[in-house]
Design an enzyme around this catalytic site. Structure first.
Site, mmCIF file in Angstrom:
data_model
loop_
_atom_site.group_PDB
_atom_site.id
_atom_site.type_symbol
_atom_site.label_atom_id
_atom_site.label_comp_id
_atom_site.label_asym_id
_atom_site.label_seq_id
_atom_site.Cartn_x
_atom_site.Cartn_y
_atom_site.Cartn_z
ATOM 1 N N LYS A 176 -82.977 -42.994 19.771
ATOM 2 C CA LYS A 176 -82.371 -44.311 19.126
ATOM 3 C C LYS A 176 -80.703 -44.258 19.898
ATOM 4 O O LYS A 176 -80.334 -45.331 20.436
ATOM 5 C CB LYS A 176 -82.197 -44.334 17.720
ATOM 6 C CG LYS A 176 -81.449 -45.264 17.100
ATOM 7 C CD LYS A 176 -81.215 -45.389 15.755
ATOM 8 C CE LYS A 176 -80.207 -44.534 15.260
ATOM 9 N NZ LYS A 176 -78.740 -45.163 15.358
ATOM 10 N N ASN A 177 -80.099 -43.184 19.878
ATOM 11 C CA ASN A 177 -78.812 -43.057 20.464
ATOM 12 C C ASN A 177 -78.757 -42.996 21.870
ATOM 13 O O ASN A 177 -77.902 -42.869 22.301
ATOM 14 C CB ASN A 177 -78.332 -41.639 19.810
ATOM 15 C CG ASN A 177 -78.051 -42.075 18.199
ATOM 16 O OD1 ASN A 177 -78.041 -42.779 17.627
ATOM 17 N ND2 ASN A 177 -77.779 -40.731 17.583
ATOM 18 N N ARG A 231 -73.247 -51.807 14.871
ATOM 19 C CA ARG A 231 -72.080 -51.282 15.498
ATOM 20 C C ARG A 231 -72.155 -51.490 17.235
ATOM 21 O O ARG A 231 -71.099 -51.180 17.766
ATOM 22 C CB ARG A 231 -71.352 -49.818 15.027
ATOM 23 C CG ARG A 231 -70.850 -50.023 13.674
ATOM 24 C CD ARG A 231 -70.217 -48.568 13.210
ATOM 25 N NE ARG A 231 -69.966 -48.643 11.844
ATOM 26 C CZ ARG A 231 -68.684 -49.031 11.627
ATOM 27 N NH1 ARG A 231 -67.812 -48.901 12.424
ATOM 28 N NH2 ARG A 231 -68.295 -48.897 10.116
ATOM 29 N N CYS A 235 -74.313 -47.724 9.180
ATOM 30 C CA CYS A 235 -74.278 -46.770 7.621
ATOM 31 C C CYS A 235 -73.005 -46.452 6.940
ATOM 32 O O CYS A 235 -72.255 -46.233 7.632
ATOM 33 C CB CYS A 235 -75.119 -45.738 8.166
ATOM 34 S SG CYS A 235 -76.835 -45.612 8.870
ATOM 35 N N ARG A 275 -65.970 -44.988 10.565
ATOM 36 C CA ARG A 275 -66.176 -44.953 11.696
ATOM 37 C C ARG A 275 -65.317 -45.967 12.473
ATOM 38 O O ARG A 275 -65.401 -47.022 13.016
ATOM 39 C CB ARG A 275 -67.637 -45.234 12.137
ATOM 40 C CG ARG A 275 -68.580 -44.320 11.746
ATOM 41 C CD ARG A 275 -69.996 -45.050 11.896
ATOM 42 N NE ARG A 275 -71.136 -43.731 12.027
ATOM 43 C CZ ARG A 275 -72.334 -44.042 12.273
ATOM 44 N NH1 ARG A 275 -72.757 -45.592 12.650
ATOM 45 N NH2 ARG A 275 -73.093 -43.062 12.388
ATOM 46 N N ASP A 329 -76.712 -35.288 11.865
ATOM 47 C CA ASP A 329 -77.879 -36.047 11.469
ATOM 48 C C ASP A 329 -79.096 -35.182 11.171
ATOM 49 O O ASP A 329 -79.996 -35.490 10.547
ATOM 50 C CB ASP A 329 -78.637 -36.860 12.707
ATOM 51 C CG ASP A 329 -77.657 -38.112 12.841
ATOM 52 O OD1 ASP A 329 -77.009 -38.834 12.017
ATOM 53 O OD2 ASP A 329 -77.512 -38.577 13.876
ATOM 54 N N VAL A 378 -68.126 -33.774 10.326
ATOM 55 C CA VAL A 378 -68.231 -35.001 11.214
ATOM 56 C C VAL A 378 -68.136 -36.354 10.517
ATOM 57 O O VAL A 378 -67.068 -36.839 10.755
ATOM 58 C CB VAL A 378 -69.482 -35.124 12.025
ATOM 59 C CG1 VAL A 378 -69.610 -36.230 12.874
ATOM 60 C CG2 VAL A 378 -69.611 -33.549 12.911
ATOM 61 N N ARG A 380 -84.385 -48.485 11.232
ATOM 62 C CA ARG A 380 -83.198 -48.536 12.267
ATOM 63 C C ARG A 380 -83.473 -47.463 13.154
ATOM 64 O O ARG A 380 -83.225 -47.276 14.316
ATOM 65 C CB ARG A 380 -82.027 -48.512 11.537
ATOM 66 C CG ARG A 380 -81.455 -49.580 10.930
ATOM 67 C CD ARG A 380 -80.016 -49.363 10.530
ATOM 68 N NE ARG A 380 -79.340 -48.962 11.780
ATOM 69 C CZ ARG A 380 -78.360 -47.938 11.645
ATOM 70 N NH1 ARG A 380 -77.973 -47.337 10.523
ATOM 71 N NH2 ARG A 380 -77.520 -47.818 12.897
#
Length: 455
Positions: free
Chosen positions: A41-42, A114, A138, A143, A327, A349, A435
């Site tokens: 996804k990233n 985002r 999220c 962020r 994550d 983080v 997502r």
């Protein structure tokens, strides 16, 4: 027998819908079987944005059918990019008709994502302007987009903050810049890469993120004609070029999803083969998995995860790559509730990412969150002002409860906790999980999970 929506026929946008926002889960059985993971996804969403930079069609393979991809697709189409997919994860993206889009269109298609912030550099090169609506995402902590905006200003962009969002322009074009990030932010590093490749001159980026997904994005941009080099001290050099072409690329696998299913095997005393997972990108996770009492077999086409016996407590500090990913800690914490002893997870983080543990305590876990973190002589990751720590004492039997999904990884963790627990749980707002997890309900069914979609 599970009752879930059919996913046999994908609609035009390539996303197979998993209708229903509430799951009723009957736990207490191990998850056993095989799941396949596609592109990260990233990475996939960022590679789709990169297609705006090319003058010819791009082909992206192994794109996951998740809602974040649908959002990026919609935003690209709003800007005149033609997007076609074969229903099996291969996308063709043609930017030849790219054009400006209105605020209302961008805002309507962005939703809580985002991603629009990463459109800025490519759109400034292509159209001379860009617009960012209010950004969501999220609820795991602040962020800030200041890193992004500061970098864009250094490239020569004019930033105009308005009540409805942020409008950017570059009447004189963009030029190379000397940038040092205050923190190795993945998003800000992506922003610099997507902007610098077409800027006039050379860009030097210091304190850059070096995650595998970043390296894969660099590979995509190099295929397009970009000139990018990097050093082991988190320094990336980009020499701007006048034009780029399209790319043909297969996405890196989703290591976050792979780690999630590994933790599910650990939490439920199951046995899960994650097809597509690779060892190199998961080295740090695999070490912690083994220390916690897990076992794994590295195979050519994936990794098999299971318990090796009683679970053991561990101490984990999240960090940027090559550290333990933030994550990964949420699903791991579910498994650690069943470890014999006291585990500690230091979250460095995001400042609010341990709030999901309240629901686990409701299910019988014993987790204490220290809102200002915990100092320890054994710490290796530098302490940050925003950090927190969770102390997990186990093993504690989990029981069913009624819980509401707070965010993507926390939501997945609630589902796995419910599957590990005795009794019936109701998990609400599960749509968030789509997502980042493709065919989530189908995969649960394939692993033997007992659940119904009830609303």
């Amino acid at each position: 027998m599970n009752t879930l929506p059919s996913e046999s026929t994908p609609p035009a946008n390539g996303i197979r819908r998993e209708d229903g926002e509430i799951l009723e889960i009957r736990g207490g059985r191990p998850l056993v079987g095989r799941v396949d993971v596609k592109g990260a996804k990233n990475f996939a969403t960022k590679a789709m944005v990169a297609s705006l930079l090319g003058e010819t069609e791009s082909v992206l393979r192994d794109v996951p059918a998740i809602s974040d991809v649908a959002v990026v697709r919609s935003l690209l189409e709003v800007h005149g990019v033609t997007v076609a997919d074969d229903g099996e994860g291969t996308y063709r993206l043609d930017p030849s008709g790219a054009e400006s889009a209105g605020f209302e269109e961008i805002d309507a298609h962005a939703g809580a994502s985002r991603i629009p912030i990463l459109f800025c550099g490519p759109l400034l090169h292509l159209l001379g302007q860009a617009f960012i609506p209010d950004l969501g995402g999220c609820r795991i902590g602040d962020r800030p987009i200041d890193f992004h905006l500061d970098a864009l200003r250094k490239f020569g962009a004019i930033v105009d903050k308005q009540p409805s969002g942020i409008r950017l322009s570059a009447p004189e074009g963009l030029h190379g810049a000397d940038i040092e990030l205050p923190y190795p932010s993945v998003g800000a590093t992506e922003q610099v890469l997507l902007t610098a490749v077409r800027a006039k001159g050379t860009t030097e980026l210091r304190n850059a993120a070096i995650e595998p997904e970043i390296m894969d994005l660099i590979a995509v941009l190099q295929k397009m004609g970009a000139i990018i080099s990097y050093e082991p001290n988190r320094v990336i050099f980009i020499e701007g070029v006048d034009k780029l072409r399209g790319y043909d690329h297969r996405s890196i696998f989703d290591r976050n999803e792979a780690a999630s299913w590994a933790c599910a095997a650990l939490a439920t005393d199951g046995d899960i083969f994650v097809a597509g997972a690779k060892q190199q990108e998961m080295l740090t996770f695999l070490n912690v998995f083994r220390k916690a009492g897990g076992d794994f077999d590295i195979q050519e086409d994936g990794i098999r995860f299971r318990r090796a016996g009683a679970l053991r407590p561990v101490s984990v500090e999240t960090d940027v790559h090559p550290g333990f990913m933030t994550d990964w800690q949420q699903p791991l914490i579910v498994a650690l509730t069943q470890a014999e002893g006291v585990s500690t997870v230091h979250e460095t983080v995001y400042e609010n990412r341990l709030g999901f543990t309240q629901a686990l305590n409701k299910m019988g876990a014993q987790i204490v969150v220290h809102p200002e973190g915990i100092a320890s002589p054994d710490r290796r990751v530098p302490r940050r002002a925003l950090e927190q720590a969770a102390v997990i004492t186990g093993p504690t039997p989990l029981h069913g409860a009624d819980v509401v999904v707070p965010d993507l990884r926390g939501g997945y963790s609630y589902v796995i906790a419910a599957l590990a627990a005795e009794g019936v749980s109701v998990v609400r707002n599960v749509g968030i999980i789509r997502r980042g997890y493709e065919k989530f309900f189908d995969k649960l069914t394939a692993l033997g999970a007992d659940f119904d979609v009830i609303g």
